[in-house]
Motif scaffolding. Structure first.
Motif, PDB file in Angstrom:
ATOM      1  N   UNK A 191       0.842  -1.202   0.000  1.00 11.62           N
ATOM      2  CA  UNK A 191       0.000   0.000   0.000  1.00 11.62           C
ATOM      3  C   UNK A 191       0.878   1.254   0.000  1.00 11.62           C
ATOM      4  N   UNK A 192       1.893   1.260   0.863  1.00  8.77           N
ATOM      5  CA  UNK A 192       2.791   2.413   0.935  1.00  8.77           C
ATOM      6  C   UNK A 192       3.571   2.617  -0.344  1.00  8.77           C
ATOM      7  N   UNK A 193       4.019   1.521  -0.946  1.00 12.06           N
ATOM      8  CA  UNK A 193       4.758   1.597  -2.216  1.00 12.06           C
ATOM      9  C   UNK A 193       3.879   2.211  -3.305  1.00 12.06           C
ATOM     10  N   UNK A 194       2.634   1.728  -3.401  1.00 11.71           N
ATOM     11  CA  UNK A 194       1.721   2.258  -4.420  1.00 11.71           C
ATOM     12  C   UNK A 194       1.390   3.725  -4.165  1.00 11.71           C
ATOM     13  N   UNK A 195       1.255   4.068  -2.895  1.00  9.34           N
ATOM     14  CA  UNK A 195       0.991   5.466  -2.541  1.00  9.34           C
ATOM     15  C   UNK A 195       2.078   6.381  -3.104  1.00  9.34           C
ATOM     16  N   UNK A 196       3.331   5.970  -2.920  1.00  9.36           N
ATOM     17  CA  UNK A 196       4.438   6.776  -3.405  1.00  9.36           C
ATOM     18  C   UNK A 196       4.566   6.699  -4.925  1.00  9.36           C
ATOM     19  N   UNK A 221       4.244   4.826   5.060  1.00 12.05           N
ATOM     20  CA  UNK A 221       2.863   5.172   5.388  1.00 12.05           C
ATOM     21  C   UNK A 221       2.731   6.515   6.081  1.00 12.05           C
ATOM     22  N   UNK A 222       3.804   6.995   6.691  1.00 15.82           N
ATOM     23  CA  UNK A 222       3.692   8.244   7.431  1.00 15.82           C
ATOM     24  C   UNK A 222       4.115   9.456   6.621  1.00 15.82           C
ATOM     25  N   UNK A 223       5.233   9.353   5.905  1.00 14.94           N
ATOM     26  CA  UNK A 223       5.729  10.467   5.093  1.00 14.94           C
ATOM     27  C   UNK A 223       5.813  11.744   5.937  1.00 14.94           C
ATOM     28  N   UNK A 224       6.493  11.654   7.071  1.00 16.97           N
ATOM     29  CA  UNK A 224       6.636  12.837   7.900  1.00 16.97           C
ATOM     30  C   UNK A 224       7.945  12.758   8.675  1.00 16.97           C
ATOM     31  N   UNK A 225       8.100  13.631   9.646  1.00 19.84           N
ATOM     32  CA  UNK A 225       9.346  13.734  10.393  1.00 19.84           C
ATOM     33  C   UNK A 225       9.556  12.506  11.277  1.00 19.84           C
TER      34      UNK A 225
END
Length: 430
Positions: A78-83, A130-134
């Motif tokens: 899911x995270x891979x596809x998101x990116x 999944x987070x894409x944050x700090x």
């Protein structure tokens, strides 16, 4: 006649029945769900992967109805596809699953014996994707070296390439607000980029991700400037990558219905974000930087009919470049940037973000041309440059545009509040 289920309905039906299955059957269903994720567009993706889903997954782990291994199988994909599909709006902040992953990463790292390295990598990848944050100060010294260790693999086989791509993609997800000490990453990421430049061992996505990770560090560490600009030749590499991608895009073809964007267009968008980081932080100027400006202009011209996101991205890059004192204004004239912005002003409306970028660009140009030069030769060169720009302004009726827009724009509202309300700041005086 029964109506065919939508892809989101099929996914939900599979997920809702997964806790009643044995682990092997769960794995088969997750693989089916992963195939559905591949086909989802942005709206479908966003309607499924919400915080509620993650809370439910966390409950299922707690109740031992879903194994951590199967959760990883689903969420890494899911995270891979998101990116891959550029669905950056989708986040997983503040869910209990998020907290669980953090605790598991720290717990696995602290094991003195029988540490499961593969599980640690999987957890770090899930968390960053999944987070894409700090990253927290506690997670950064765990996740960064862990992912770089995978990214340093050089075996030339498809499985290793995929592992390396995933690790670098995860590193590129770390927000530029994260403080990462050079000793945690610099030698490794420099080696990865240099090795690829010599051996072409990385996938296109992996190479872009490596650069994104390095420029994230550049955002808060000016000491990387010489390395990125003159040793690793960022501007040259970014230009080459974009030009190769651009050749494989049918720029005249309009997107129809649910059709997703071709991967080359998505890769170009990713490179735009890397270039933005570079232009924001870099203070050096060389011929390769001038070539990058030329590349951005040509990309803008190619994209303006059917790719507004890229068009806006190009204007943003050029506007950003106009703020930098190192970027030579003469290059903007030679590469057609001045003409490009003048043309866009004719087509923009007051509510258009493009208009704001145009005004900002000319405000920056005007401000920089008013800088005083002590050297007589520089004074003459500056005078000649002002004359060229002034003549182009006169030919295109620039004064009328600026006067018109200044008369009706409220510089205290919305995006215009960052601009000067003084009309003289937008003129170049010869």
């Amino acid at each position: 006649m029964s109506k065919e289920m939508s892809i989101t309905e099929k996914f939900t039906a599979l997920f809702d029945g997964i806790e009643e299955c044995y682990e092997e059957e769960q794995m088969q269903k997750i693989e089916e769900m992963n195939e559905m994720v591949n086909e989802m567009n942005k709206e479908e993706f966003g309607s499924i992967f919400k915080r509620e889903l993650y809370e439910k997954i966390d409950d299922m782990i707690e109740e031992k109805k879903l194994s951590v291994e199967n959760v990883i199988l689903l969420l890494k994909h899911v995270g891979y596809c998101k990116m891959l599909k550029y669905f950056y709006e989708f986040v997983n902040d503040y869910s209990s699953l998020n907290d669980r992953f953090q605790e598991m990463i720290i717990e696995e790292e602290e094991k003195k014996e029988e540490k499961n390295e593969r599980l640690l990598v999987d957890l770090c990848e899930c968390f960053t994707l999944l987070n894409f944050h700090i990253l927290s100060d506690e997670l950064t010294p765990i996740c960064v070296p862990c992912l770089l260790k995978v990214a340093l693999k050089k075996e030339e086989n498809e499985e290793t390439q995929k592992e390396v791509e995933m690790a670098l993609l995860c590193l590129s997800c770390i927000d530029d607000g994260t403080k990462i000490e050079q000793k945690l990453y610099l030698n490794e990421i420099t080696e990865i980029i240099k090795y690829h430049q010599e051996h072409q061992n990385l996938t296109r996505l992996a190479y872009r991700s490596a650069w994104m990770f390095l420029t994230i560090g550049f955002f808060s560490d000016e000491s990387l400037e010489e390395l990125i600009t003159n040793e690793l030749h960022f501007a040259r590499e970014a230009r080459r990558e974009i030009e190769e991608l651009k050749r494989n895009v049918d720029w005249k073809r309009k997107k129809v219905g649910k059709e997703t964007e071709v991967k080359e267009v998505l890769f170009i968008k990713r490179w735009i974000s890397v270039i933005w980081e570079f232009l924001y932080s870099n203070t050096l100027w060389n011929e390769e930087c001038e070539g990058l400006i030329d590349c951005i202009v040509k990309l803008f011209l190619a994209s303006r009919d059917n790719h507004k996101d890229i068009l806006n991205g190009c204007l943003g890059l050029l506007r950003n470049a106009s703020e930098k004192r190192n970027m030579e204004i003469d290059a903007f004239v030679k590469k057609g940037v001045i003409d490009l912005f003048l043309e866009q002003m004719k087509q923009s409306t007051l509510d258009d973000e493009i208009m704001w970028k145009c005004l900002y660009f000319f405000f920056n140009i005007s401000w920089r041309l008013k800088e005083k030069k002590d050297d007589e030769k520089e004074k003459e060169e500056r005078k000649e440059l002002k004359r060229k720009i002034f003549e182009r302004f006169e030919e295109e009726g620039y004064d009328d545009f600026i006067t018109c827009f200044h008369g009706v724009i409220s510089f205290r509202k919305n995006i215009y509040r960052e601009l000067s309300g003084n009309i003289s700041d937008y003129f170049v005086n010869v």
